[in-house]
Design a protein around this motif. Sequence first.
Motif, PDB file in Angstrom:
ATOM      1  N   ASP A 122       0.850  -1.189   0.000  1.00 20.33           N
ATOM      2  CA  ASP A 122       0.000   0.000   0.000  1.00 20.33           C
ATOM      3  C   ASP A 122       0.889   1.244   0.000  1.00 20.33           C
ATOM      4  N   ALA A 123       0.961   1.924  -1.152  1.00 23.52           N
ATOM      5  CA  ALA A 123       1.787   3.128  -1.285  1.00 23.52           C
ATOM      6  C   ALA A 123       0.937   4.380  -1.457  1.00 23.52           C
ATOM      7  N   SER A 124      -0.257   4.359  -0.899  1.00 23.76           N
ATOM      8  CA  SER A 124      -1.166   5.499  -1.024  1.00 23.76           C
ATOM      9  C   SER A 124      -0.749   6.634  -0.090  1.00 23.76           C
ATOM     10  N   ALA A 125      -1.212   7.840  -0.402  1.00 25.67           N
ATOM     11  CA  ALA A 125      -0.936   8.989   0.463  1.00 25.67           C
ATOM     12  C   ALA A 125      -1.583   8.806   1.826  1.00 25.67           C
ATOM     13  N   ALA A 126      -2.779   8.226   1.840  1.00 31.00           N
ATOM     14  CA  ALA A 126      -3.481   8.031   3.115  1.00 31.00           C
ATOM     15  C   ALA A 126      -2.679   7.125   4.038  1.00 31.00           C
ATOM     16  N   ARG A 127      -2.119   6.047   3.483  1.00 28.36           N
ATOM     17  CA  ARG A 127      -1.314   5.136   4.296  1.00 28.36           C
ATOM     18  C   ARG A 127      -0.030   5.816   4.762  1.00 28.36           C
TER      19      ARG A 127
END
Length: 396
Positions: free
Chosen positions: A228-233
């Motif tokens: 998971d490389a999302s901004a939220a994570r």
Amino acid sequence: MRRFPLGVFTPAFAPTLIAQPRLTLDYPAIARTLVGQLALKPGERVMSLVHPGIFDDLIPYIRYEVMRAGGVDLGVVEVLREPVPESFDAAVLQKGARESRAHYKAMFRDVDAAIMMPGATTAHPAYLAMQDWLKDDLSEHRGRRTVHFHWIENGSAYPIAGQPLPSRSAMDAQYQRALIETDYKTLADAERRFAAALREGEVHIRSPGGTDLRFRAGDRPANLQDGDASAARAAQGRVLVDKEVELPAGVVRVAPLEDTVGGVIAFPPSQWDGRPVEGLKLRFMKGRVVEITASSGRDAVEAEMQKAGPSTGSGQAPGRSFREFALGFNPLLAVPERAPWIPYYGYGAGVVRLSLGDNTELGGIVTGGYVRWNFFTDLTVTIGSTTWVRGGKLVM
């Protein structure tokens, strides 16, 4: 990620692999996966850090996928091609790296995400500048992040004693399958369950060869490399490595509470200080090596630990300090039954990494810079009354 092969750091390892024949990779699918895992928001700015001549054919596909996802393509920044000519003055290179790092940081102020391509490393000034922003952002809970796409060039493949590495094309094929076909939701669910167990119970690690180690993680942050490389994570990250996302994915890492680490680690044949060591056992008390025994090569172990240097503030010499525990979860990176080898930094299901040295990137207190990774493929791992790994096989 710091890259340390089983036993000793060997920079010559990567060029040997690069020269081997390779599989024709599915660049469009690789790019879709890499950019897809970033979960870009419209307008997020993305760049790639690349080594000249390595994976050049993948770059256009990544840039296109960034645009297609609504991101802003900032192109590429090239690191200095390595190895450098022998005529280059090391002092000039060191001075240049120091100066460029500061200027790179100013350049990268508005970069939201970066992809570190094979051949580029955490030691290059451009990446260090991006890493400076990641560290700055931790306290502000910003979503800036990087993807570590090391592949094989950065020394991620490790031989098992007595076994050769497979062909380059076979390793490429396994890595590509793991990157593209991993069920990332299932992987994340499994890693979250294990991280929750780490917070609650005592970890007990055993092996037929004599390993018998215990520790507690307590409230130390567990780093979940679930892709998971999302901004939220990234915005939820508590330690540096939470903002540095490995692809392929598949490991849980934690720096145990140092004072709780006690017992014995029994090693397979390994190298220390560049020399072979057999029958090595390290005994730990409160996170520190208090006894070293070996059937041969004990002096090499002592030499490497001495060269690791003193601590710079924790009171614990890094060469004699337990660094981290890591457990692999990805079945597509598991050690093969036939012609076994250890894919991608031990991220395969059931592989355990018991490291020595500096653990500050994981929230620990051991400083000094030295890091040594040690991989094990036959351990049994229990937390409380629950067995997660039995004889090197993930069972939970």
